[in-house]
Design a protein around this motif. Structure first.
Motif, PDB file in Angstrom:
ATOM      1  N   UNK A   1     -63.150  53.136 -39.174  1.00 41.82           N
ATOM      2  CA  UNK A   1     -63.461  52.224 -38.060  1.00 41.82           C
ATOM      3  C   UNK A   1     -63.691  50.845 -38.664  1.00 41.82           C
ATOM      4  N   UNK A   2     -62.854  49.851 -38.328  1.00 40.30           N
ATOM      5  CA  UNK A   2     -63.008  48.538 -38.957  1.00 40.30           C
ATOM      6  C   UNK A   2     -64.409  47.964 -38.718  1.00 40.30           C
TER       7      UNK A   2
ATOM      8  N   UNK B   1     -50.722  52.475 -43.040  1.00 39.90           N
ATOM      9  CA  UNK B   1     -51.083  52.376 -44.461  1.00 39.90           C
ATOM     10  C   UNK B   1     -52.287  53.265 -44.755  1.00 39.90           C
ATOM     11  N   UNK B   2     -53.334  53.155 -43.937  1.00 43.15           N
ATOM     12  CA  UNK B   2     -54.538  53.979 -44.150  1.00 43.15           C
ATOM     13  C   UNK B   2     -54.205  55.457 -43.985  1.00 43.15           C
TER      14      UNK B   2
ATOM     15  N   UNK C   1     -54.402  42.992 -47.667  1.00 41.60           N
ATOM     16  CA  UNK C   1     -55.499  42.071 -47.333  1.00 41.60           C
ATOM     17  C   UNK C   1     -56.731  42.901 -46.969  1.00 41.60           C
ATOM     18  N   UNK C   2     -57.892  42.596 -47.558  1.00 42.71           N
ATOM     19  CA  UNK C   2     -59.086  43.418 -47.320  1.00 42.71           C
ATOM     20  C   UNK C   2     -59.798  43.076 -46.014  1.00 42.71           C
ATOM     21  N   UNK C   3     -59.066  43.164 -44.922  1.00 34.70           N
ATOM     22  CA  UNK C   3     -59.668  42.953 -43.591  1.00 34.70           C
ATOM     23  C   UNK C   3     -59.304  44.153 -42.713  1.00 34.70           C
ATOM     24  N   UNK C   4     -60.133  44.419 -41.697  1.00 32.85           N
ATOM     25  CA  UNK C   4     -59.884  45.563 -40.824  1.00 32.85           C
ATOM     26  C   UNK C   4     -59.798  46.838 -41.644  1.00 32.85           C
ATOM     27  N   UNK C   5     -58.816  47.688 -41.330  1.00 30.41           N
ATOM     28  CA  UNK C   5     -58.641  48.929 -42.095  1.00 30.41           C
ATOM     29  C   UNK C   5     -58.292  48.649 -43.555  1.00 30.41           C
TER      30      UNK C   5
END
Ligand code: TXA
Ligand code: MG
Length: 361
Positions: free
Chosen positions: A205-206, A302-303, A327-331
């Motif tokens: 969960x982002x 991707x996840x 990019x280390x945002x959201x998932x």
């Protein structure tokens, strides 16, 4: 590879008789691996300290690493945490919006939760999984179920029943097969006890969705004093592949050397998108195996494919794996967290892997 021991029992999670048998085993203090939307869990009756001890033994997990307790219904939370925490409006809001789902809330526990579940902490992590087999099982068992990911400690989490078989073998009494896990990375863990709001683990969960619901989260940086104590089991290396793994950004000129296979070296590539794979091929290679998690780099795909790709790559007879970053945002935050830990935990370049017969677990 890890020797799986004897062959475990694997039954179809969609079969009501299999679920009833799994529920019976759980109530009898046995271990059942079951699918959730994030990863497969290794379940035991959370109220039975001896059963929970078997989970730690099967995983070879250190006792300082607490387990998440799985509930059938959001309303079950109030039975297990202090009334003050159950009455926290943020808890109600998050449960209403995101349960069932990939969110674990850490709250102050009631006395009846055995200390072995929480590694002696005064808090307990709770979640309601969003998978029909998990919920059928929890309802049929009628007990809270403590379940870490169903892999040996420190290794890649399982997103298919076959991964559980390979990692735990007959250390588990029954495996319910529910196919491939939809989310593919573990739940997001937030500590909400005593008015705090700390992101202990990025996950399925982002964090942005949680912040939209209850306001800003504090992110205790790894290595920061106190962070390891707040989130035991999170410090340092984890998700070790049997083969050396490194994260390489093809956009960096210095990366070209790492992307190039040495003479005779079997190099594997983990790419998040087709464009990323093309860039890596242009900068280096040749690659003996290429895993592309999503054609267009969709973070959900991707996840979902990450751990499966790591399982496939570590069994592909490679000498080295290079993974491209997201990019280390959201998932992407959870994906990069897992990749960084995998890179830390993997054997050094040219060294024997943790899954080789001579290696550790
Ligand atoms: O998606 C998931 O969360 C999966 C599925 C099976 O539900 N479970 C899972 O469990 O990932 P596990 O044991 O691999 O990770 C649990 C982590 C611990 O290592 C710790 O970091 C955190 O959750 N945790 C659990 N209880 C906690 C507590 N009381 N205080 C702080 N952290 C806690
Ligand atoms: Mg785990």
């Amino acid at each position: 590879m890890i020797s799986p021991g004897g062959a475990p029992r694997v039954l179809a999670g969609g079969d009501p008789a299999a679920v009833a048998e799994a529920a019976r085993l759980l109530r009898a203090g046995r271990l059942v691996a079951f699918p959730t939307e994030t990863v497969y869990g290794l379940g035991a009756n959370a109220l039975d300290a001896a059963a929970v001890a078997r989970v730690f033994a099967a995983k070879e997990r250190p006792a300082f690493d607490p387990l998440i307790v799985h509930l059938a219904e959001p309303a079950d939370l109030a039975a297990h945490v202090l009334a003050e925490d159950a009455a926290d409006p943020r808890v109600a809001r998050l449960a209403a919006r995101f349960w069932p789902g990939p969110l674990t809330m850490v709250l102050r526990r009631r006395e009846h939760i055995p200390g072995i579940v929480t590694a002696g902490l005064p808090t307990v992590g709770l979640r309601v999984p969003d998978h029909p087999v998990a919920r059928d099982l929890l309802r049929a068992a009628g007990i809270p179920v403590a379940a870490p990911s169903a892999n040996r400690f420190g290794r890649v989490s399982p997103t298919r029943a076959a991964h559980v078989v390979r990692s735990l073998g007959d250390r588990v009494d029954l495996i319910l097969d529910g196919g491939r896990c939809r989310v593919g990375v573990e739940s997001t863990v937030v500590l909400l006890a005593e008015g705090r709001a700390l992101l202990l683990r990025p996950g399925g969960l982002p964090a942005e969705a949680i912040e939209a619901a209850i306001g800003p989260l504090t992110h205790p940086a790894d290595g920061e004093p106190g962070a390891a104590a707040l989130a035991p089991g999170r410090s340092g290396a984890h998700y070790a592949t049997a083969v050396h793994l490194e994260i390489v950004d093809p956009a960096r000129p210095a990366a070209a050397a790492r992307l190039r296979a040495r003479p005779g070296e079997r190099l594997g590539l983990l790419a998040m998108s087709a464009a990323g794979a093309a860039a890596a091929r242009a900068a280096g290679g040749p690659f003996a195996t290429v895993e592309i998690l999503s054609e267009d780099g969709d973070p959900v795909a991707v996840a979902a494919g990450l751990f499966e790709a790591l399982h496939d790559l570590e069994t592909a007879g490679l000498d080295r794996i290079v993974a491209l970053p997201v990019a280390p945002v959201g998932l992407g935050r959870a994906v990069m967290d897992r990749l960084r830990r995998a890179a830390l935990a993997a054997p050094r370049d040219g060294a024997a892997g943790p899954g080789t017969p001579a290696g550790g677990q």
